[in-house]
Scaffold this active site. Structure first.
Site, PDB file in Angstrom:
ATOM      1  N   ASP A  42     -29.004 -11.073  17.682  1.00  0.00           N
ATOM      2  CA  ASP A  42     -28.213 -11.912  16.756  1.00  0.00           C
ATOM      3  C   ASP A  42     -27.184 -11.097  15.972  1.00  0.00           C
ATOM      4  OD1 ASP A  42     -30.042 -14.163  17.335  1.00  0.00           O
ATOM      5  OD2 ASP A  42     -31.445 -13.084  16.048  1.00  0.00           O
ATOM      6  N   ALA A  68     -31.726 -15.942  25.131  1.00  0.00           N
ATOM      7  CA  ALA A  68     -30.686 -15.326  24.297  1.00  0.00           C
ATOM      8  C   ALA A  68     -29.743 -16.415  23.822  1.00  0.00           C
ATOM      9  CB  ALA A  68     -29.928 -14.300  25.117  1.00  0.00           C
ATOM     10  N   HIS A  70     -25.681 -16.890  22.186  1.00  0.00           N
ATOM     11  CA  HIS A  70     -24.408 -16.386  21.665  1.00  0.00           C
ATOM     12  C   HIS A  70     -23.613 -17.572  21.152  1.00  0.00           C
ATOM     13  CE1 HIS A  70     -24.895 -12.419  23.381  1.00  0.00           C
ATOM     14  NE2 HIS A  70     -25.117 -12.938  24.564  1.00  0.00           N
TER      15      HIS A  70
END
Length: 456
Positions: A42, A68, A70
């Protein structure tokens, strides 16, 4: 012309001429630029990748899965990526999902659909998927949840997994029972048999596991036809990219150094190598073709889930960082734990990855603080220790030695060049740079692409 064997042939093969001198290392080809997390994830890797992707021809993912997250902001639109490389926004760029990534196909298409609604177009012309990438099945996700419940019951604690099936899929890969995209592209009857065998194995270990195999196989058959035009042999794709015409190739790491399966705060880690070695194994490229390696770190530290966190602030400072920084996980929606910047972990991450430069993000979150602390060393029983402890119990007992800096108490969010930053903020940045011995190339002071100050 005679095609028979002769004594001369024998001599030429058994006594080849000597290779003169030392063979030079093959450094030919395009270099691959790598962006990696330097903390517990992060850190804002997506933003750095987005900056670099505007000039890149290929952006690749080399490990992890949709565990994950983004976030990239372009023209005030916020895109969330989990499996897709964030370079997919760039219409001139090819996005590549490498063999080291584990792919949950329903998750991939759900992500594509969500981002299409936000304005993502033409992705199918610029997405390539490695045929050697392993498949995450729905039952892997169910097993992930069962394993967490089991850990909680047995040990009174769990790992804090995202329950996206990543760990079970990598476990299948290591035990050689996993299935890959190339298997899905081949004979579907054979693929179905192997899936059913895998389900039986899991059900023998977890008797409460319920799986609708036929329903999952039906969905996978549909997904197979949707992804077929995107699937390539990833080794040849990357070889051609490196050794063909000049190209800018970028790799976006998922997760981060302290979540690496080997070097992270084990067992509270992810199931893949999210340090620089994972780039070579997850894309099938030689180390000689790795160019710049950029580490991304917040100007403070955060962590999602449980595990050691030496500089954590369970007080008003931690709450302020959490609130001002909007510290909530993109994938899990969990609040992130917050604390001061820890230069011990940054230095450790640099030792493993060999960062050529650092991106320091979210400096603006510190704007309101009267004083700012930075962790510079760990102590046990009052004595400095010269390393980052591998043992979790030791790490949980360390005392942190801090350097304290006066806060700059002014808004940095409008700063667009080094000279716009207050002197006290500049001092903070220079201290970090000098302590870890790596230059800081970017300083982030806001969400958008324009808020990244480039230093050199």
């Amino acid at each position: 012309m005679s095609s028979g064997w002769s004594q001369n042939d024998h001599r030429s093969y058994s006594n080849p001429p000597p290779v003169s001198g030392k063979r030079p290392r093959n450094d030919s080809g395009n270099k691959v630029t790598v962006v990696l997390g330097a903390q517990w994830g992060d850190e804002g890797k997506g933003k750095v990748v987005d900056l670099l992707a505007t000039e890149s021809d290929i952006v690749g993912r080399c490990q992890g899965g949709n565990n994950a997250g983004h976030t990239v902001v372009v023209e005030e639109k916020e895109y969330d990526f989990h499996l897709l490389p964030s370079g997919i926004i760039n219409t001139k760029c090819t996005s590549f999902i490498g063999n080291g990534v584990v792919i949950h196909l329903p998750g991939l298409f759900e992500e594509i659909d969500k981002n299409e609604k936000k304005g993502l177009k033409g992705w199918e012309k610029r997405l390539v998927i490695s045929d050697r990438a392993h498949i995450v099945f729905d039952f892997h996700q169910a097993v992930d949840g069962l394993q967490e419940t089991q850990r909680q019951a047995q040990e009174g604690k769990n790992i804090g997994t995202t329950k996206k099936g990543i760990g079970p899929t990598y476990a299948c890969k290591a035990s050689r029972t996993g299935l890959r995209i190339c298997d899905l592209m081949a004979d579907f009857n054979e693929f179905s048999t192997r899936v059913k065998n895998l389900v039986q194995q899991y059900q023998s270990m977890y008797p409460t596991l319920k799986v609708d195999v036929e329903s999952e196989l039906k969905k996978l058959k549909e997904y197979a036809e949707r992804i077929r035009p995107l699937v390539r042999d990833g080794v040849y794709f990357m070889y051609d990219a490196i050794h063909g015409p000049q190209k800018k190739i970028l790799v976006e790491g998922a997760n981060a150094a302290l979540l690496d399966i080997d070097f992270g705060t084990y067992p509270f880690v992810t199931s893949s190598n999210c340090t620089v070695g994972g780039v070579c194994t997850g894309l099938g490229i030689p180390p000689a073709n790795i160019g710049d390696v950029y580490g991304v770190s917040k100007a403070y530290t955060t962590r999602v889930g449980i595990g050691a966190f030496p500089t954590e602030q369970l007080n008003a400072v931690g709450e302020l960082l959490q609130t001002r920084g909007h510290e909530v996980g993109v994938t899990t929606g969990r609040k992130r734990r917050c604390g001061w910047l820890d230069l011990v972990i940054l230095k450790y991450a640099h030792m493993i990855n060999g960062f050529t430069a650092i991106a320091l993000t979210k400096l603006d979150i510190l704007d309101v603080l009267d004083e700012i602390k930075v962790g510079v060393a760990y102590k046990i029983n009052g004595k400095r220790i010269p390393h980052f402890p591998a043992n979790l119990e030791v790490l949980q007992k360390v005392e942190v030695e801090y350097e304290t800096f006066p806060g700059w108490k002014s808004d940095t969010s409008a700063a667009r060049k080094w000279g716009d930053l207050p002197a006290k903020a500049q001092n903070y940045i220079r201290f970090v740079e000098n302590h870890i011995g790596v230059p800081i190339k970017w300083v982030g002071v806001g969400k958008s692409r324009e808020c990244m100050i480039q230093m050199f």
